[in-house]
Enzyme design. Structure first.
Site, PDB file in Angstrom:
ATOM      1  N   ILE A  30     102.109  15.125  13.774  1.00  0.00           N
ATOM      2  CA  ILE A  30     100.813  14.417  13.762  1.00  0.00           C
ATOM      3  C   ILE A  30      99.699  15.237  13.105  1.00  0.00           C
ATOM      4  O   ILE A  30      98.597  14.730  12.914  1.00  0.00           O
ATOM      5  CB  ILE A  30     100.363  13.962  15.178  1.00  0.00           C
ATOM      6  CG1 ILE A  30     100.458  15.108  16.175  1.00  0.00           C
ATOM      7  CG2 ILE A  30     101.142  12.740  15.642  1.00  0.00           C
ATOM      8  CD1 ILE A  30      99.757  14.803  17.496  1.00  0.00           C
ATOM      9  N   HIS A  98     112.000  23.811  17.690  1.00  0.00           N
ATOM     10  CA  HIS A  98     111.896  22.735  16.695  1.00  0.00           C
ATOM     11  C   HIS A  98     111.919  23.337  15.300  1.00  0.00           C
ATOM     12  O   HIS A  98     111.538  24.489  15.104  1.00  0.00           O
ATOM     13  CB  HIS A  98     110.624  21.913  16.907  1.00  0.00           C
ATOM     14  CG  HIS A  98     109.373  22.728  16.944  1.00  0.00           C
ATOM     15  ND1 HIS A  98     108.949  23.407  18.067  1.00  0.00           N
ATOM     16  CD2 HIS A  98     108.464  23.007  15.983  1.00  0.00           C
ATOM     17  CE1 HIS A  98     107.829  24.050  17.804  1.00  0.00           C
ATOM     18  NE2 HIS A  98     107.508  23.829  16.541  1.00  0.00           N
TER      19      HIS A  98
HETATM   20  P1  AMP Z   1     104.718  25.302  16.049  1.00  0.00           P
HETATM   21  O1  AMP Z   1     104.947  25.367  17.527  1.00  0.00           O
HETATM   22  O2  AMP Z   1     103.610  26.226  15.604  1.00  0.00           O
HETATM   23  O3  AMP Z   1     105.962  25.474  15.237  1.00  0.00           O
HETATM   24  O4  AMP Z   1     104.152  23.855  15.688  1.00  0.00           O
HETATM   25  C1  AMP Z   1     104.115  22.781  16.565  1.00  0.00           C
HETATM   26  C2  AMP Z   1     103.908  21.538  15.745  1.00  0.00           C
HETATM   27  O5  AMP Z   1     103.978  20.415  16.608  1.00  0.00           O
HETATM   28  C3  AMP Z   1     102.549  21.472  15.028  1.00  0.00           C
HETATM   29  O6  AMP Z   1     102.759  21.303  13.623  1.00  0.00           O
HETATM   30  C4  AMP Z   1     101.886  20.253  15.657  1.00  0.00           C
HETATM   31  O7  AMP Z   1     101.124  19.530  14.736  1.00  0.00           O
HETATM   32  C5  AMP Z   1     103.071  19.449  16.155  1.00  0.00           C
HETATM   33  N1  AMP Z   1     102.791  18.571  17.279  1.00  0.00           N
HETATM   34  C6  AMP Z   1     102.194  18.901  18.441  1.00  0.00           C
HETATM   35  N2  AMP Z   1     102.133  17.831  19.260  1.00  0.00           N
HETATM   36  C7  AMP Z   1     102.705  16.792  18.591  1.00  0.00           C
HETATM   37  C8  AMP Z   1     102.962  15.428  18.886  1.00  0.00           C
HETATM   38  N3  AMP Z   1     102.581  14.902  20.065  1.00  0.00           N
HETATM   39  N4  AMP Z   1     103.586  14.653  17.969  1.00  0.00           N
HETATM   40  C9  AMP Z   1     103.960  15.186  16.789  1.00  0.00           C
HETATM   41  N5  AMP Z   1     103.758  16.457  16.437  1.00  0.00           N
HETATM   42  C10 AMP Z   1     103.137  17.267  17.323  1.00  0.00           C
END
Ligand code: AMP
Ligand code: ZN
Length: 140
Positions: A30, A98
């Site tokens: 998002i 992820h």
């Molecule tokens: P990281 O933990 O730094 O690898 O990144 C976490 C990713 O999750 C970031 O790019 C956020 O934009 C994404 N993110 C967090 N919450 C959501 C959500 N509810 N839906 C989709 N993406 C998300």
């Protein structure tokens, strides 16, 4: 457990899903770093690469390949950055393993992967490699 990705997996909060398999889901990020930025996530909670079982990891990376190919075709991407962060020091924000799929185009200016390259100290490089090789169990 208060994990945002587990909530998405359980259907408690919405996500724009692109793939839903037995062990893995993929959904759009998002806060996209580029057009088509998505995340591939194992359904079973594991915080990072150290905790994820090999079977979930294998299923996840297999799904990464499928999604990367699909988004590359659909958006005519010129490249795909595959990124996975472990721990705060690595800028991991969501503590549920992820893998990011980030479509790329020539000169898109994204800071991802444009770290400075500077000549290393070969003695130090070799010493680290020696210790790492020693640590890795034989047969791996
Ligand atoms: P990281 O933990 O730094 O690898 O990144 C976490 C990713 O999750 C970031 O790019 C956020 O934009 C994404 N993110 C967090 N919450 C959501 C959500 N509810 N839906 C989709 N993406 C998300
Ligand atoms: Zn989780």
């Amino acid at each position: 457990m208060d994990c945002i990705f587990c909530k998405i997996i359980d259907g408690e909060i919405p996500a724009v899903k692109v793939l839903d398999e037995e062990l893995v889901i993929a959904f759009m990020d998002i806060n996209p770093s580029s057009k088509g930025h998505m995340l591939v996530v194992p359904k079973r909670h594991a915080e990072n690469i150290f905790e994820i079982p090999e079977s979930d990891l294998a299923a996840t990376i297999k799904a990464v390949k499928i999604c990367a190919k699909a988004v590359k075709e659909v958006l005519n991407a010129e490249g795909i950055t595959v990124l996975q962060l472990n721990g705060k020091a690595s800028d991991q924000i969501v503590p549920h393993f992820h893998i990011h799929i980030i479509p790329r185009w020539e000169n898109d200016g994204l800071p991802v992967s444009t770290w400075e390259m500077k000549k290393g100290d070969m003695k130090e490089i070799q010493e680290i490699a020696r210790k790492v090789k020693e640590y890795i169990p034989s047969g791996s």
